[in-house]
Design an enzyme around this catalytic site. Structure first.
Site, PDB file in Angstrom:
ATOM      1  N   LYS A  64       9.956   1.532  -7.438  1.00 61.76           N
ATOM      2  CA  LYS A  64       8.496   1.560  -7.577  1.00 61.76           C
ATOM      3  C   LYS A  64       8.106   0.745  -8.798  1.00 61.76           C
ATOM      4  O   LYS A  64       8.815   0.780  -9.790  1.00 61.76           O
ATOM      5  CB  LYS A  64       8.008   3.009  -7.716  1.00 61.76           C
ATOM      6  CG  LYS A  64       8.341   3.921  -6.541  1.00 61.76           C
ATOM      7  CD  LYS A  64       7.357   3.791  -5.406  1.00 61.76           C
ATOM      8  CE  LYS A  64       7.871   4.390  -4.122  1.00 61.76           C
ATOM      9  NZ  LYS A  64       6.964   5.189  -3.358  1.00 61.76           N
ATOM     10  N   ASP A 112      11.103  -0.083  -0.823  1.00 62.71           N
ATOM     11  CA  ASP A 112      10.040   0.650  -0.164  1.00 62.71           C
ATOM     12  C   ASP A 112       9.826   0.036   1.231  1.00 62.71           C
ATOM     13  O   ASP A 112      10.163  -1.131   1.455  1.00 62.71           O
ATOM     14  CB  ASP A 112       8.742   0.584  -0.981  1.00 62.71           C
ATOM     15  CG  ASP A 112       7.749   1.607  -0.481  1.00 62.71           C
ATOM     16  OD1 ASP A 112       7.907   2.789  -0.839  1.00 62.71           O
ATOM     17  OD2 ASP A 112       6.844   1.243   0.295  1.00 62.71           O
ATOM     18  N   GLU A 113       9.231   0.820   2.122  1.00 60.40           N
ATOM     19  CA  GLU A 113       9.000   0.305   3.482  1.00 60.40           C
ATOM     20  C   GLU A 113       7.991  -0.849   3.502  1.00 60.40           C
ATOM     21  O   GLU A 113       7.922  -1.617   4.462  1.00 60.40           O
ATOM     22  CB  GLU A 113       8.549   1.434   4.427  1.00 60.40           C
ATOM     23  CG  GLU A 113       7.164   2.013   4.188  1.00 60.40           C
ATOM     24  CD  GLU A 113       7.089   2.974   3.005  1.00 60.40           C
ATOM     25  OE1 GLU A 113       8.109   3.214   2.341  1.00 60.40           O
ATOM     26  OE2 GLU A 113       5.966   3.473   2.739  1.00 60.40           O
ATOM     27  N   HIS A 116      14.050   4.622   7.909  1.00 58.29           N
ATOM     28  CA  HIS A 116      12.761   5.121   7.414  1.00 58.29           C
ATOM     29  C   HIS A 116      11.900   5.429   8.629  1.00 58.29           C
ATOM     30  O   HIS A 116      12.159   4.937   9.727  1.00 58.29           O
ATOM     31  CB  HIS A 116      12.118   4.050   6.528  1.00 58.29           C
ATOM     32  CG  HIS A 116      11.032   4.570   5.634  1.00 58.29           C
ATOM     33  ND1 HIS A 116       9.761   4.814   6.091  1.00 58.29           N
ATOM     34  CD2 HIS A 116      11.031   4.892   4.316  1.00 58.29           C
ATOM     35  CE1 HIS A 116       9.009   5.261   5.078  1.00 58.29           C
ATOM     36  NE2 HIS A 116       9.771   5.330   3.989  1.00 58.29           N
ATOM     37  N   SER A 174      12.485  13.068   0.986  1.00 59.26           N
ATOM     38  CA  SER A 174      11.768  12.077   0.177  1.00 59.26           C
ATOM     39  C   SER A 174      10.277  12.274   0.350  1.00 59.26           C
ATOM     40  O   SER A 174       9.822  12.870   1.316  1.00 59.26           O
ATOM     41  CB  SER A 174      12.189  10.682   0.675  1.00 59.26           C
ATOM     42  OG  SER A 174      11.646   9.655  -0.112  1.00 59.26           O
ATOM     43  N   GLY A 203       7.145  12.267  -2.724  1.00 60.69           N
ATOM     44  CA  GLY A 203       6.575  13.131  -3.761  1.00 60.69           C
ATOM     45  C   GLY A 203       7.600  14.036  -4.438  1.00 60.69           C
ATOM     46  O   GLY A 203       7.246  15.072  -5.002  1.00 60.69           O
ATOM     47  N   GLY A 252      10.820   8.263  -5.870  1.00 64.72           N
ATOM     48  CA  GLY A 252      10.324   6.991  -6.398  1.00 64.72           C
ATOM     49  C   GLY A 252       9.575   7.260  -7.687  1.00 64.72           C
ATOM     50  O   GLY A 252      10.082   7.050  -8.797  1.00 64.72           O
TER      51      GLY A 252
HETATM   52  C1  CAP Z   1       8.497   8.005  -1.388  1.00 64.79           C
HETATM   53  C2  CAP Z   1       8.201   6.937  -0.397  1.00 64.79           C
HETATM   54  C3  CAP Z   1       8.582   7.205   1.065  1.00 64.79           C
HETATM   55  C4  CAP Z   1       8.189   8.557   1.571  1.00 64.79           C
HETATM   56  C5  CAP Z   1       7.866   8.629   3.043  1.00 64.79           C
HETATM   57  C6  CAP Z   1       6.743   6.607  -0.505  1.00 64.79           C
HETATM   58  O1  CAP Z   1       8.044   7.658  -2.671  1.00 64.79           O
HETATM   59  O2  CAP Z   1       8.859   5.747  -0.706  1.00 64.79           O
HETATM   60  O3  CAP Z   1       8.063   6.168   1.848  1.00 64.79           O
HETATM   61  O4  CAP Z   1       9.291   9.354   1.274  1.00 64.79           O
HETATM   62  O5  CAP Z   1       7.776   9.916   3.485  1.00 64.79           O
HETATM   63  O6  CAP Z   1       6.410   5.436  -0.651  1.00 64.79           O
HETATM   64  O7  CAP Z   1       5.960   7.514  -0.372  1.00 64.79           O
HETATM   65  P1  CAP Z   1       7.709   8.704  -3.816  1.00 64.79           P
HETATM   66  P2  CAP Z   1       8.903  10.600   4.410  1.00 64.79           P
HETATM   67  O8  CAP Z   1       9.005   9.376  -4.173  1.00 64.79           O
HETATM   68  O9  CAP Z   1       7.176   7.890  -4.941  1.00 64.79           O
HETATM   69  O10 CAP Z   1       6.733   9.686  -3.244  1.00 64.79           O
HETATM   70  O11 CAP Z   1      10.190  10.551   3.659  1.00 64.79           O
HETATM   71  O12 CAP Z   1       8.394  11.994   4.539  1.00 64.79           O
HETATM   72  O13 CAP Z   1       8.946   9.852   5.681  1.00 64.79           O
HETATM   73 MG    MG Z   2       7.870   4.451   0.670  1.00 66.51          MG
END
Ligand code: CAP
Ligand code: MG
Length: 406
Positions: free
Chosen positions: A145, A173-174, A261, A332, A334, A356
């Site tokens: 991040k 990140d995605e 992801h 993952s 938050g 992140g």
């Molecule tokens: C987490 C994350 C992931 C989420 C997606 C984000 O970052 O990289 O994409 O985990 O949710 O960008 O939100 P943070 P899930 O740790 O900064 O929140 O895993 O539930 O699909």
């Molecule tokens: Mg993400």
């Protein structure tokens, strides 16, 4: 799943749907079974009884708002790689049927004849643990991040710092693939140097490079990333498609694990009465060969998700089914150190915990953020309360002071 006696479990795909409708449930179930197999909205002269008996979806149970339909195995393509066709039957037009206010695919069970066409994960949870030399404790990772905007050099520095702080995993990140500010080739090479340096220092870590791109390029990009030193590749299963995960997993030239992801899943999973739950998505990702899959934080993080729903998905990753390797469930979204203990109580230790913001937002920087995460995991692994453990661990203490304890 309740099954009518006359239906051969080994020759049908069983689907459980939650249905909201004003129609009598039997009528709704009939419309659903017909739309998704032999029928259309009216009687037709071309539908012989024989065709209906052989290929029609059969209602096997109606319990409250839950309807179970068994689709004969013959309805599904004999060709390997048929997830798109499977989905068009079990999760296709039915979502748009006007007679149903809402409908949600809650679960699916495939017969051996279909399962055997899929190879499952090449590495799975155990394979990842072996690569990372971490047999028991939860894997612990980060998402670099800010989500986008860092240069390859800055990204590689972040990864090094995260590894130096003890993290076993990191990932793109995605939202990042190959933007001008961070070209994938330069990023992958720079990160590989960081990982090599960590290895020389005695620490094993992998970073998942996001290769989510156009269909015709995805496998090639993964091969390229591997040739530039990628130790893991990442793909977004819902934007790229299950077939993309399968194509990557079955590409003999790709020799690194696949991190899956699920961005966009909220469009299907968020409404408890409509869409597709994570359970069928998880089962199909496992069939297709994902080695690690996001399952949520068991109700603890920033994304919508219930402890029970996430748990079903986690269990489907880890179930010993005698056929496929298990998938590493990734918690993952938050995540921060003070929420790890209650989350791990729900998930158990066979997970990859990933933060992140919960790493990059640490007041001491990325390395200390990583240390705080590792210490929180060590505390729960040793059965020690986080606040107690923080007394001897300043990085965890700073994290708890910043974000609190759940
Ligand atoms: C987490 C994350 C992931 C989420 C997606 C984000 O970052 O990289 O994409 O985990 O949710 O960008 O939100 P943070 P899930 O740790 O900064 O929140 O895993 O539930 O699909
Ligand atoms: Mg993400």
């Amino acid at each position: 799943m309740h099954v009518g006696k006359e239906i051969d479990r080994d020759a049908h795909v069983f689907c459980r749907y939650r249905v909201t409708t004003d129609l009598p449930m039997e009528k709704a179930a009939e419309a659903l079974a017909a739309e998704q197999s032999t029928g259309t909205w009216t009687g037709i002269s071309t539908l012989e009884e024989g065709i209906f008996r052989s290929y029609g979806g059969k209602i096997t149970a109606i319990e409250g708002d839950m309807v179970t339909i068994a689709f004969p195995e013959e309805d599904f393509s004999i060709e390997n790689g048929g997830v798109p066709q499977i989905l068009s039957i079990i999760a296709g037009n039915l979502f748009g049927l006007d007679a149903l206010h809402k409908i949600r695919l809650e679960d699916v069970e495939f017969p051996p004849g279909i399962l055997k066409k899929y190879k499952g994960p090449n590495f799975g949870a155990d394979g990842l643990r072996k690569i990372l030399r971490r047999p028991e404790k939860p894997l612990v990772g980060t998402i670099v991040k800010p989500k986008i905007g860092l240069s390859p050099k800055d990204t590689a520095r972040y990864v090094y710092e995260a590894g130096a702080g003890g993290l076993t995993n990191s990932k793109d990140d995605e939202t990042l693939v190959d933007q001008r500010f961070c070209p994938i080739e330069d990023r992958t090479k720079a990160i590989a140097e960081s990982l090599d340096r960590l290895k020389e220092e005695g620490h094993s870590m992998v970073h998942a490079i996001n290769v989510s791109t156009n269909g015709e390029r995805i496998s090639e990009l993964a091969e390229d990333a591997q040739s530039w030193g990628a130790s893991q590749i990442m793909v977004d299963v819902l934007t790229c498609g299950f077939a993309a995960v399968q194509a990557l997993a079955e590409n003999p030239r790709i020799k690194v694990p696949i991190h899956v992801h699920r961005t966009m899943h909220g469009a299907f999973t968020k409404d408890p009465l409509h869409g597709i739950s994570m359970l069928p998505i998880t089962k199909i990702v496992r069939m297709c060969g994902g080695d690690a899959l996001h399952v949520g934080t068991l109700g603890a993080g920033k994304m919508t998700g219930t402890a029970e729903g996430d748990r079903d998905s986690l269990d489907a990753c880890l179930a010993e089914d005698g056929r496929y390797k298990t998938v590493m469930p990734v918690c993952s979204g938050g995540v921060y150190p003070g929420m790890i203990a209650p989350m791990v109580k729900e998930s158990g230790f066979n997970v990859q915990i990933q933060a992140g913001g919960g790493v990059a937002g640490h007041p001491g920087g990325v390395r200390k953020g990583a240390m705080g995460m590792c210490q929180a995991i060590d505390a729960v692994f040793e059965g020690i309360d986080a606040a107690e453990y923080a007394k001897g661990h300043p990085e965890l203490k700073a994290a708890l002071d910043t974000w609190g304890i759940r």
